[in-house]
Design a protein around this motif. Sequence first.
Motif, PDB file in Angstrom:
ATOM      1  N   HIS A 116       2.292  47.275  68.972  1.00  0.00           N
ATOM      2  CA  HIS A 116       2.493  46.389  67.819  1.00  0.00           C
ATOM      3  C   HIS A 116       1.315  45.422  67.668  1.00  0.00           C
ATOM      4  N   VAL A 117       0.902  44.831  68.765  1.00  0.00           N
ATOM      5  CA  VAL A 117      -0.172  43.833  68.730  1.00  0.00           C
ATOM      6  C   VAL A 117      -1.487  44.468  68.280  1.00  0.00           C
ATOM      7  N   ILE A 118      -1.803  45.642  68.803  1.00  0.00           N
ATOM      8  CA  ILE A 118      -3.052  46.324  68.441  1.00  0.00           C
ATOM      9  C   ILE A 118      -3.069  46.662  66.954  1.00  0.00           C
ATOM     10  N   VAL A 119      -1.955  47.174  66.460  1.00  0.00           N
ATOM     11  CA  VAL A 119      -1.875  47.522  65.037  1.00  0.00           C
ATOM     12  C   VAL A 119      -2.044  46.276  64.173  1.00  0.00           C
ATOM     13  N   ILE A 120      -1.355  45.210  64.533  1.00  0.00           N
ATOM     14  CA  ILE A 120      -1.441  43.979  63.758  1.00  0.00           C
ATOM     15  C   ILE A 120      -2.865  43.421  63.772  1.00  0.00           C
ATOM     16  N   TYR A 121      -3.517  43.490  64.931  1.00  0.00           N
ATOM     17  CA  TYR A 121      -4.882  42.967  65.063  1.00  0.00           C
ATOM     18  C   TYR A 121      -5.837  43.654  64.083  1.00  0.00           C
ATOM     19  N   HIS A 122      -5.680  44.962  63.924  1.00  0.00           N
ATOM     20  CA  HIS A 122      -6.595  45.722  63.071  1.00  0.00           C
ATOM     21  C   HIS A 122      -6.110  45.819  61.617  1.00  0.00           C
ATOM     22  N   MET A 123      -4.841  45.571  61.377  1.00  0.00           N
ATOM     23  CA  MET A 123      -4.296  45.721  60.030  1.00  0.00           C
ATOM     24  C   MET A 123      -4.497  44.478  59.170  1.00  0.00           C
ATOM     25  N   LEU A 124      -4.426  43.299  59.774  1.00  0.00           N
ATOM     26  CA  LEU A 124      -4.375  42.058  59.018  1.00  0.00           C
ATOM     27  C   LEU A 124      -5.679  41.280  59.066  1.00  0.00           C
ATOM     28  N   GLU A 125      -5.854  40.389  58.092  1.00  0.00           N
ATOM     29  CA  GLU A 125      -6.901  39.373  58.139  1.00  0.00           C
ATOM     30  C   GLU A 125      -6.386  38.246  59.022  1.00  0.00           C
ATOM     31  N   ARG A 126      -6.995  38.097  60.201  1.00  0.00           N
ATOM     32  CA  ARG A 126      -6.469  37.141  61.176  1.00  0.00           C
ATOM     33  C   ARG A 126      -6.733  35.693  60.762  1.00  0.00           C
ATOM     34  N   ARG A 127      -5.756  34.851  61.051  1.00  0.00           N
ATOM     35  CA  ARG A 127      -5.861  33.431  60.760  1.00  0.00           C
ATOM     36  C   ARG A 127      -6.536  32.672  61.894  1.00  0.00           C
ATOM     37  N   TYR A 128      -6.321  33.105  63.139  1.00  0.00           N
ATOM     38  CA  TYR A 128      -6.773  32.357  64.302  1.00  0.00           C
ATOM     39  C   TYR A 128      -7.950  33.042  64.983  1.00  0.00           C
ATOM     40  N   THR A 129      -8.530  32.327  65.946  1.00  0.00           N
ATOM     41  CA  THR A 129      -9.579  32.900  66.776  1.00  0.00           C
ATOM     42  C   THR A 129      -8.967  33.948  67.708  1.00  0.00           C
ATOM     43  N   LYS A 130      -9.830  34.726  68.340  1.00  0.00           N
ATOM     44  CA  LYS A 130      -9.340  35.767  69.252  1.00  0.00           C
ATOM     45  C   LYS A 130      -8.518  35.158  70.389  1.00  0.00           C
ATOM     46  N   ARG A 131      -8.940  33.999  70.887  1.00  0.00           N
ATOM     47  CA  ARG A 131      -8.227  33.373  71.998  1.00  0.00           C
ATOM     48  C   ARG A 131      -6.812  32.980  71.590  1.00  0.00           C
ATOM     49  N   LYS A 132      -6.672  32.354  70.424  1.00  0.00           N
ATOM     50  CA  LYS A 132      -5.346  31.973  69.958  1.00  0.00           C
ATOM     51  C   LYS A 132      -4.502  33.199  69.644  1.00  0.00           C
ATOM     52  N   PHE A 133      -5.135  34.221  69.101  1.00  0.00           N
ATOM     53  CA  PHE A 133      -4.400  35.453  68.805  1.00  0.00           C
ATOM     54  C   PHE A 133      -3.859  36.069  70.090  1.00  0.00           C
ATOM     55  N   VAL A 134      -4.673  36.105  71.150  1.00  0.00           N
ATOM     56  CA  VAL A 134      -4.225  36.667  72.428  1.00  0.00           C
ATOM     57  C   VAL A 134      -3.060  35.853  72.990  1.00  0.00           C
ATOM     58  N   LEU A 135      -3.126  34.528  72.852  1.00  0.00           N
ATOM     59  CA  LEU A 135      -2.046  33.675  73.349  1.00  0.00           C
ATOM     60  C   LEU A 135      -0.736  33.965  72.604  1.00  0.00           C
ATOM     61  N   CYS A 136      -0.813  34.024  71.279  1.00  0.00           N
ATOM     62  CA  CYS A 136       0.388  34.338  70.487  1.00  0.00           C
ATOM     63  C   CYS A 136       0.911  35.728  70.827  1.00  0.00           C
ATOM     64  N   SER A 137      -0.005  36.666  71.067  1.00  0.00           N
ATOM     65  CA  SER A 137       0.390  38.033  71.393  1.00  0.00           C
ATOM     66  C   SER A 137       1.123  38.084  72.732  1.00  0.00           C
ATOM     67  N   CYS A 138       0.642  37.332  73.719  1.00  0.00           N
ATOM     68  CA  CYS A 138       1.301  37.303  75.031  1.00  0.00           C
ATOM     69  C   CYS A 138       2.724  36.764  74.915  1.00  0.00           C
ATOM     70  N   LEU A 139       2.890  35.710  74.111  1.00  0.00           N
ATOM     71  CA  LEU A 139       4.232  35.153  73.911  1.00  0.00           C
ATOM     72  C   LEU A 139       5.140  36.169  73.233  1.00  0.00           C
ATOM     73  N   TYR A 140       4.586  36.879  72.245  1.00  0.00           N
ATOM     74  CA  TYR A 140       5.380  37.894  71.555  1.00  0.00           C
ATOM     75  C   TYR A 140       5.774  39.024  72.501  1.00  0.00           C
ATOM     76  N   ILE A 141       4.838  39.485  73.323  1.00  0.00           N
ATOM     77  CA  ILE A 141       5.119  40.596  74.242  1.00  0.00           C
ATOM     78  C   ILE A 141       6.212  40.220  75.237  1.00  0.00           C
ATOM     79  N   VAL A 142       6.133  39.002  75.751  1.00  0.00           N
ATOM     80  CA  VAL A 142       7.164  38.540  76.694  1.00  0.00           C
ATOM     81  C   VAL A 142       8.528  38.509  76.014  1.00  0.00           C
ATOM     82  N   GLY A 143       8.572  37.961  74.805  1.00  0.00           N
ATOM     83  CA  GLY A 143       9.832  37.894  74.070  1.00  0.00           C
ATOM     84  C   GLY A 143      10.366  39.278  73.742  1.00  0.00           C
ATOM     85  N   PHE A 144       9.468  40.192  73.375  1.00  0.00           N
ATOM     86  CA  PHE A 144       9.878  41.556  73.038  1.00  0.00           C
ATOM     87  C   PHE A 144      10.489  42.260  74.252  1.00  0.00           C
TER      88      PHE A 144
END
Length: 423
Positions: A17-45
């Motif tokens: 999910h994270v990989i697809v979203i990373y390449h599909m969307l125009e990202r709002r945040y820097t790579k570091r913030k994106f990775v942090l949000c992704s880690c939180l999402y993965i844990v929750g998932f």
Amino acid sequence: MSIPYQVPGLFLTSLCHVIVIYHMLERRYTKRKFVLCSCLYIVGFICMGGYAYVAGGISAIRTYLLIAVCLFSFFCLVSQECFSKKCFLFLTYFGLFSVLDNSVKLMVEQFFPKLSAPVGYYVVNVLRTAALLLILILYKKYAAPVIRSLADIGKGRWWKLVLISLMFYLLQATFSILERLGVLPELPLFIMFVTVSFLMCAVYGVVFSNISYMEKDAEAALIRQNAEYLSAQLSTLQGAEETHRRFRHDMRHHLNMIAEYAKNDDVSGILSYVREYSVEGSEAEVKRYSVNSTVNMILSAYAGKAGESGIQFSVRCTVPEKLAVRDIDLIALLGNLLENALHGCQKCGKETSYIETQIRLQHDRLVIVCDNTCPQDLEIADGLPVRRSIGISSIAAVCQKYRGNLDYRVENGVCSVCAVLSV
């Protein structure tokens, strides 16, 4: 199957999910913030997915819906797109994910009925992930440039596409729920799945036909913008022609005046008069910035706008008369670059501001560098402004289309943009 065996599979799914979203969307945040949000999402998932397997029944379905909500929230959090476009992309992706998940499960059950639950679980995960990544590669190559080129399309049209994708997603979700509850025999479920998949092809045929129409509409808007540049240049040329016509009409009077100075042996008067005449004539002269007509029209239009706002405007352009870049792409790129530079100068709050543009053809690359004074609060992350306008999205789309790159930098109150296209 116990929870420890499911965790790697859940991790693989959430990472996909994270990989697809990373390449599909125009990202709002820097790579570091994106990775942090992704880690939180993965844990929750992983937590929610594990609970769904343990609970089963209605609780599992509720958790499945909660996972969908969390994924949509993650979509909205990290994306720069407008809300209606986020909804369309999310429903399209999640619907496709459901199709692949159901298809792979049916195939594994049909062709490998004797597989144990853990083995079947991981076979489904691996095959589904491989299929999604393959589709992602095809999306980036063929569909992404079209989707990104529609950055300035009105939100109303996206909402129409959202309704279509929502209808299809609800059909897939219904199939998944019935399959999990086991309330229907396998044959009716299979017939239902085939029917839904057929509807998917028909519905998305309409969707992408609409997207193709939207792309043509976007190109028409750029053509109208080109007409505005041409109109501005024609107005400038007409004004210059009128001035030169007046000069030619007044030439007899000018010669008589010079003759009077000569009769009186007033050399200084002659020189002063000629100097004044030459200055007035040079001010009326139309400046040509480039031998390429499209580039020249855009530069001339923004030179006029900059002059009206008291902004210094300078250009160094060494491109040939013909470029292997479509006119509408040049308009989207150079027009938006100069428009953003003009707005940056107007908002910078400085007494003197400037725009400097360099355009050159270097081997097989078209290089455009634009420097301009800008506001102090302009933030840059990963080579792009944090707060991106529609114009910047259009510029990035053109650079991607021509296998180039785009880089923004800010230093000492000056924004420097470098756009490179492979031509």
